[in-house]
Design a protein around this motif. Structure first.
Motif, PDB file in Angstrom:
ATOM      1  N   LEU A  39      71.349  56.564   0.894  1.00  0.00           N
ATOM      2  CA  LEU A  39      70.445  57.673   1.190  1.00  0.00           C
ATOM      3  C   LEU A  39      69.206  57.594   0.301  1.00  0.00           C
ATOM      4  CD1 LEU A  39      69.844  60.198   2.808  1.00  0.00           C
ATOM      5  CD2 LEU A  39      71.212  61.506   1.173  1.00  0.00           C
ATOM      6  N   SER A  40      69.405  57.293  -0.972  1.00  0.00           N
ATOM      7  CA  SER A  40      68.288  57.125  -1.894  1.00  0.00           C
ATOM      8  C   SER A  40      67.358  56.013  -1.427  1.00  0.00           C
ATOM      9  CB  SER A  40      68.806  56.822  -3.307  1.00  0.00           C
ATOM     10  OG  SER A  40      67.730  56.566  -4.181  1.00  0.00           O
ATOM     11  N   ALA A  41      67.946  54.904  -0.991  1.00  0.00           N
ATOM     12  CA  ALA A  41      67.132  53.780  -0.501  1.00  0.00           C
ATOM     13  C   ALA A  41      66.357  54.169   0.756  1.00  0.00           C
ATOM     14  CB  ALA A  41      68.021  52.570  -0.240  1.00  0.00           C
ATOM     15  N   TYR A  42      66.963  54.968   1.645  1.00  0.00           N
ATOM     16  CA  TYR A  42      66.247  55.456   2.825  1.00  0.00           C
ATOM     17  C   TYR A  42      65.026  56.267   2.385  1.00  0.00           C
ATOM     18  CZ  TYR A  42      70.357  54.556   5.874  1.00  0.00           C
ATOM     19  OH  TYR A  42      71.393  54.003   6.580  1.00  0.00           O
ATOM     20  N   GLU A  43      65.282  57.214   1.497  1.00  0.00           N
ATOM     21  CA  GLU A  43      64.227  58.138   1.084  1.00  0.00           C
ATOM     22  C   GLU A  43      63.104  57.444   0.316  1.00  0.00           C
ATOM     23  OE1 GLU A  43      65.876  61.554  -0.883  1.00  0.00           O
ATOM     24  OE2 GLU A  43      67.042  62.144   0.872  1.00  0.00           O
ATOM     25  N   GLN A  44      63.403  56.351  -0.354  1.00  0.00           N
ATOM     26  CA  GLN A  44      62.392  55.596  -1.103  1.00  0.00           C
ATOM     27  C   GLN A  44      61.781  54.469  -0.268  1.00  0.00           C
ATOM     28  OE1 GLN A  44      63.768  54.365  -5.037  1.00  0.00           O
ATOM     29  NE2 GLN A  44      65.247  56.028  -4.989  1.00  0.00           N
ATOM     30  N   ASN A  45      62.148  54.427   1.012  1.00  0.00           N
ATOM     31  CA  ASN A  45      61.646  53.416   1.945  1.00  0.00           C
ATOM     32  C   ASN A  45      62.032  51.995   1.557  1.00  0.00           C
ATOM     33  OD1 ASN A  45      60.351  55.307   3.650  1.00  0.00           O
ATOM     34  ND2 ASN A  45      58.769  55.507   2.085  1.00  0.00           N
ATOM     35  N   LYS A  46      63.129  51.858   0.846  1.00  0.00           N
ATOM     36  CA  LYS A  46      63.639  50.530   0.524  1.00  0.00           C
ATOM     37  C   LYS A  46      64.429  49.985   1.707  1.00  0.00           C
ATOM     38  CE  LYS A  46      63.704  51.212  -4.435  1.00  0.00           C
ATOM     39  NZ  LYS A  46      64.522  51.379  -5.634  1.00  0.00           N
ATOM     40  N   ILE A  47      65.004  50.893   2.505  1.00  0.00           N
ATOM     41  CA  ILE A  47      65.649  50.537   3.770  1.00  0.00           C
ATOM     42  C   ILE A  47      64.907  51.309   4.848  1.00  0.00           C
ATOM     43  CG2 ILE A  47      67.751  50.615   5.161  1.00  0.00           C
ATOM     44  CD1 ILE A  47      69.379  50.638   2.589  1.00  0.00           C
ATOM     45  N   LYS A  48      64.210  50.581   5.708  1.00  0.00           N
ATOM     46  CA  LYS A  48      63.416  51.228   6.757  1.00  0.00           C
ATOM     47  C   LYS A  48      64.116  51.228   8.097  1.00  0.00           C
ATOM     48  CE  LYS A  48      59.080  49.981   4.581  1.00  0.00           C
ATOM     49  NZ  LYS A  48      57.817  49.268   4.719  1.00  0.00           N
ATOM     50  N   ASP A  49      65.047  50.307   8.272  1.00  0.00           N
ATOM     51  CA  ASP A  49      65.718  50.140   9.548  1.00  0.00           C
ATOM     52  C   ASP A  49      67.049  50.906   9.504  1.00  0.00           C
ATOM     53  OD1 ASP A  49      65.914  49.186  12.092  1.00  0.00           O
ATOM     54  OD2 ASP A  49      66.636  47.204  11.512  1.00  0.00           O
ATOM     55  N   ILE A  50      67.014  52.192   9.827  1.00  0.00           N
ATOM     56  CA  ILE A  50      68.189  53.050   9.715  1.00  0.00           C
ATOM     57  C   ILE A  50      69.020  52.962  10.992  1.00  0.00           C
ATOM     58  CG2 ILE A  50      69.012  55.407   9.359  1.00  0.00           C
ATOM     59  CD1 ILE A  50      66.421  55.945   7.822  1.00  0.00           C
ATOM     60  N   ASN A  51      70.288  52.648  10.813  1.00  0.00           N
ATOM     61  CA  ASN A  51      71.209  52.539  11.941  1.00  0.00           C
ATOM     62  C   ASN A  51      71.330  53.894  12.633  1.00  0.00           C
ATOM     63  OD1 ASN A  51      74.121  52.900  12.965  1.00  0.00           O
ATOM     64  ND2 ASN A  51      73.816  50.694  12.899  1.00  0.00           N
ATOM     65  N   ILE A  52      71.324  53.881  13.957  1.00  0.00           N
ATOM     66  CA  ILE A  52      71.353  55.128  14.734  1.00  0.00           C
ATOM     67  C   ILE A  52      72.615  55.939  14.460  1.00  0.00           C
ATOM     68  CG2 ILE A  52      72.331  54.102  16.827  1.00  0.00           C
ATOM     69  CD1 ILE A  52      69.647  56.854  16.721  1.00  0.00           C
ATOM     70  N   SER A  53      73.755  55.277  14.241  1.00  0.00           N
ATOM     71  CA  SER A  53      74.981  56.035  13.978  1.00  0.00           C
ATOM     72  C   SER A  53      74.879  56.788  12.648  1.00  0.00           C
ATOM     73  CB  SER A  53      76.209  55.124  13.991  1.00  0.00           C
ATOM     74  OG  SER A  53      76.141  54.169  12.961  1.00  0.00           O
ATOM     75  N   LYS A  54      74.215  56.198  11.674  1.00  0.00           N
ATOM     76  CA  LYS A  54      74.019  56.888  10.394  1.00  0.00           C
ATOM     77  C   LYS A  54      73.003  58.010  10.537  1.00  0.00           C
ATOM     78  CE  LYS A  54      75.709  53.203   7.570  1.00  0.00           C
ATOM     79  NZ  LYS A  54      75.567  52.349   6.421  1.00  0.00           N
ATOM     80  N   LEU A  55      72.018  57.804  11.390  1.00  0.00           N
ATOM     81  CA  LEU A  55      71.034  58.852  11.651  1.00  0.00           C
ATOM     82  C   LEU A  55      71.693  60.050  12.322  1.00  0.00           C
ATOM     83  CD1 LEU A  55      68.017  59.287  11.211  1.00  0.00           C
ATOM     84  CD2 LEU A  55      67.624  58.361  13.485  1.00  0.00           C
ATOM     85  N   VAL A  56      72.650  59.797  13.201  1.00  0.00           N
ATOM     86  CA  VAL A  56      73.386  60.880  13.865  1.00  0.00           C
ATOM     87  C   VAL A  56      74.209  61.660  12.835  1.00  0.00           C
ATOM     88  CG1 VAL A  56      75.239  61.386  15.516  1.00  0.00           C
ATOM     89  CG2 VAL A  56      73.408  59.817  16.149  1.00  0.00           C
ATOM     90  N   VAL A  57      74.871  60.952  11.912  1.00  0.00           N
ATOM     91  CA  VAL A  57      75.650  61.617  10.857  1.00  0.00           C
ATOM     92  C   VAL A  57      74.721  62.458   9.986  1.00  0.00           C
ATOM     93  CG1 VAL A  57      77.019  61.232   8.764  1.00  0.00           C
ATOM     94  CG2 VAL A  57      77.523  59.928  10.830  1.00  0.00           C
ATOM     95  N   LEU A  58      73.581  61.902   9.602  1.00  0.00           N
ATOM     96  CA  LEU A  58      72.604  62.672   8.825  1.00  0.00           C
ATOM     97  C   LEU A  58      72.162  63.910   9.587  1.00  0.00           C
ATOM     98  CD1 LEU A  58      70.244  59.991   7.248  1.00  0.00           C
ATOM     99  CD2 LEU A  58      71.483  61.781   6.026  1.00  0.00           C
ATOM    100  N   GLY A  59      71.947  63.741  10.882  1.00  0.00           N
ATOM    101  CA  GLY A  59      71.525  64.871  11.706  1.00  0.00           C
ATOM    102  C   GLY A  59      72.539  65.996  11.726  1.00  0.00           C
ATOM    103  N   LYS A  60      73.819  65.645  11.802  1.00  0.00           N
ATOM    104  CA  LYS A  60      74.865  66.674  11.799  1.00  0.00           C
ATOM    105  C   LYS A  60      74.866  67.442  10.491  1.00  0.00           C
ATOM    106  CE  LYS A  60      77.866  64.498  15.175  1.00  0.00           C
ATOM    107  NZ  LYS A  60      79.096  63.798  15.460  1.00  0.00           N
ATOM    108  N   ILE A  61      74.612  66.744   9.399  1.00  0.00           N
ATOM    109  CA  ILE A  61      74.613  67.385   8.081  1.00  0.00           C
ATOM    110  C   ILE A  61      73.328  68.181   7.860  1.00  0.00           C
ATOM    111  CG2 ILE A  61      74.593  66.942   5.583  1.00  0.00           C
ATOM    112  CD1 ILE A  61      76.326  64.414   6.251  1.00  0.00           C
ATOM    113  N   LEU A  62      72.193  67.615   8.267  1.00  0.00           N
ATOM    114  CA  LEU A  62      70.900  68.234   7.981  1.00  0.00           C
ATOM    115  C   LEU A  62      70.368  69.091   9.128  1.00  0.00           C
ATOM    116  CD1 LEU A  62      69.187  65.215   6.182  1.00  0.00           C
ATOM    117  CD2 LEU A  62      70.444  67.136   5.155  1.00  0.00           C
ATOM    118  N   GLY A  63      71.097  69.118  10.252  1.00  0.00           N
ATOM    119  CA  GLY A  63      70.715  70.021  11.338  1.00  0.00           C
ATOM    120  C   GLY A  63      69.636  69.500  12.271  1.00  0.00           C
TER     121      GLY A  63
END
Length: 159
Positions: free
Chosen positions: A38-62
């Motif tokens: 998550l830290s790497a996502y937010e710092q743009n160290k990982i730009k290619d976010i897997n859709i399944s992880k994005l869905v999990v983030l969405g459930k948590i963050l609304g």
């Protein structure tokens, strides 16, 4: 015109709006996401976010993927470009699966090098770990749930 932001910056904003720490998001994800990821996502160290992880983030963050502000996101597609199932035979001449099997591609068919078993490319596409053309790596995916993406040409070892 609004300033473009990375998807990582947008995720950080949503997380802060919910008053959550990166650690708490990781815990709520039941180990689907690590705090370091998550830290790497937010710092743009990982730009290619897997859709399944994005869905999990969405459930948590609304949010859902349709809630993403696509017009504001700076989506850099130059680093990795997805290779679709029917584009693969025009891009590669062989593939290696996550189970270690290698297939030579003959149009939309894959011929397993050890046994000669023939499968349609659609049957093995989601198991492809790497794809090569004339001995050079042309596409890869790190995990089975990731997208198969173009890769800068690197010569493969024959040994």
């Amino acid at each position: 015109m609004a300033k473009k932001m990375s998807i990582g910056e947008w995720i950080r904003l949503k997380r802060l709006e919910k008053g959550l720490s990166q650690k708490s998001v990781a815990e709520l994800s039941k180990d689907v996401l690590k705090q370091s990821t998550l830290s790497a996502y937010e710092q743009n160290k990982i730009k290619d976010i897997n859709i399944s992880k994005l869905v999990v983030l969405g459930k948590i963050l609304g949010f859902t993927p349709k809630d993403l502000p696509w017009d504001l996101l700076d989506l850099d597609t130059t680093e990795s470009e997805r290779i679709g199932v029917y584009e693969l035979p025009t891009t590669a001449d062989s593939v290696r699966l996550f189970n270690g099997k290698t297939y030579q591609l003959e149009g939309v068919l894959g011929v397993e090098t050890d046994t000669g078993a023939v499968k349609n490319i659609s049957e093995i596409y989601y198991q492809v770990r790497s794809a090569a053309s004339k001995g050079s790596l042309v596409a890869k995916r790190k995990h089975p749930h990731d997208e198969l993406v173009r890769y800068s040409n690197r010569k493969l070892n024959n040994g």
